[in-house]
Motif scaffolding. Structure first.
Motif, short mmCIF file in Angstrom:
data_model
loop_
_atom_site.label_atom_id
_atom_site.label_comp_id
_atom_site.label_asym_id
_atom_site.label_seq_id
_atom_site.Cartn_x
_atom_site.Cartn_y
_atom_site.Cartn_z
N LEU A 34 38.84 15.51 -5.32
CA LEU A 34 39.08 14.73 -4.11
C LEU A 34 37.77 14.55 -3.38
O LEU A 34 37.09 15.54 -3.08
N LEU A 71 46.38 18.21 -1.79
CA LEU A 71 45.90 18.44 -3.15
C LEU A 71 46.12 19.89 -3.56
O LEU A 71 46.60 20.17 -4.67
N MET A 80 48.44 11.25 -1.73
CA MET A 80 48.34 12.19 -2.84
C MET A 80 49.48 11.98 -3.84
O MET A 80 49.27 12.08 -5.07
#
Length: 262
Positions: free
Chosen positions: A82, A120, A70
Motif C-alpha cells: 500500500l 490492509l 481496500m
C-alpha cells in the motif's frame, strides 16, 4: 509479482510511483478522486509493463472509504503493498484557518492513510499474509512554513502514525515506513505552487529540485525485499535540504583572521 495499491495515482508522485512498480512487472490498483486522470495513469502503467491495472475513483474522506477501496482492490487480488500518496496542500494563513479547512487537510493527509493501513492489516492478518506500507510524508513535517499549518501538522501526524503502526503490526509481518520528499516539481492542478514559492523552497545542497522519479525509486526500494528489516522509518529524499539551513550566508570570521594570525 506483487499487487500494489497506490492512492493519489492520478498525477505527480503517485503516478510516477505506480509506473515504477509497473516497470517491475507488478499488478496495480490505482486510486484517486477523479476517474479521468486515473485512466491516463492506467495507460502509462500498462505501457510500462504492469501485469494488470485496475482503477478506483474514490473520495478518501468518506466514512467507509478505506474499507470500500481496500475491498475493491482485494477483489482483484490480495494487496501486498500500500502506497498512500494522496495529499492536499492548500495555502491558508493561520489567522484565516477554520474547522472545515483544518479537517479537510488532516482527513486526506493523515486519517485516510492510517485507516487504509488498518484496512490492509486486518485483511492481511486474516489471510496469513505479509504486507508493506509506504506513507508519503514531507519535509514540512519537520519545518513549518507560512500558510501550511494544517499541512505540516498532517505530515507530522502521519510520521508519528507510521511509527505507531509499525510498532503494533511488525509481529504480524507488516512493515510500515514513510518516504518524505523535499520540494518536487509535479505540475499539479490540485496543489499548484507559484514559481516564486518553488524558487524559495526548491534549492538543495545537491543543486536541483526533486523529480517524481526520485521519490518513486525510494518508495519501490523501501517497499521491497531489500528493505525487509526496516520498519517505522522515515526516509528523507530531499536532495539534502533537511540537513540544515544550507542556504544562509556565512556570518562569522574564520578563526585567526580577525587577530591577524592567518
Amino acid at each position: 509479482m506483487r499487487h500494489v495499491l497506490v492512492t493519489g495515482a492520478g498525477s505527480g508522485i503517485g503516478r510516477e510511483v505506480a509506473i515504477a512498480f509497473a516497470r517491475g512487472g507488478d499488478a496495480l490498483t490505482l486510486v484517486d478522486l477523479h476517474a479521468a486522470p486515473l485512466e491516463e495513469t492506467a495507460q502509462a502503467v500498462r505501457a510500462a509493463g504492469g501485469a494488470s491495472c485496475a482503477t478506483v475513483a474514490a473520495d478518501l474522506r468518506g466514512e467507509h472509504a478505506h474499507d470500500e477501496v481496500m475491498d475493491a482492490a482485494w477483489a482483484h487480488a490480495p494487496v501486498d503493498v500500500l502506497v498512500s500518496s494522496a495529499g492536499v496542500y492548500p495555502a491558508t494563513p493561520f489567522l484565516e484557518l477554520d474547522a472545515r479547512t483544518w479537517d479537510f487537510v488532516l482527513d486526506v493527509n493523515s486519517r485516510a492513510p492510517v485507516l487504509l493501513t488498518v484496512a490492509l492489516a486486518k485483511r492481511a492478518i486474516a489471510a496469513g499474509r505479509q504486507a508493506s506500507v509506504v506513507n508519503i510524508s514531507s519535509g514540512a513535517a519537520l519545518r513549518a512554513r507560512p500558510g501550511a499549518a494544517p499541512y505540516s501538522t498532517s505530515k507530522a501526524a502521519l510520521e508519528a502514525a507510521t511509527r505507531a503502526s509499525a510498532l503494533e503490526l511488525g509481529q504480524h509481518g507488516i512493515r510500515v515506513n514513510a518516504v518524505a520528499p523535499g520540494f518536487v516539481e509535479v505540475g499539479s492542478d490540485v496543489n499548484p505552487v507559484t514559481e516564486e514559492y518553488a524558487d524559495a523552497v526548491g534549492g538543495t545542497p545537491l543543486g536541483r529540485r526533486g523529480r517524481p522519479s526520485d521519490i518513486a525509486r525510494a518508495v519501490v526500494w523501501i517497499a521491497g525485499d531489500e528493505a525487509e528489516w526496516i520498519t517505522g522509518e522515515v526516509l528523507r529524499v530531499d536532495g539534502g535540504s533537511s540537513t540544515g539551513a544550507w542556504h544562509l550566508p556565512q556570518h562569522w570570521t574564520a578563526i585567526g583572521q580577525e587577530e591577524g594570525l592567518a
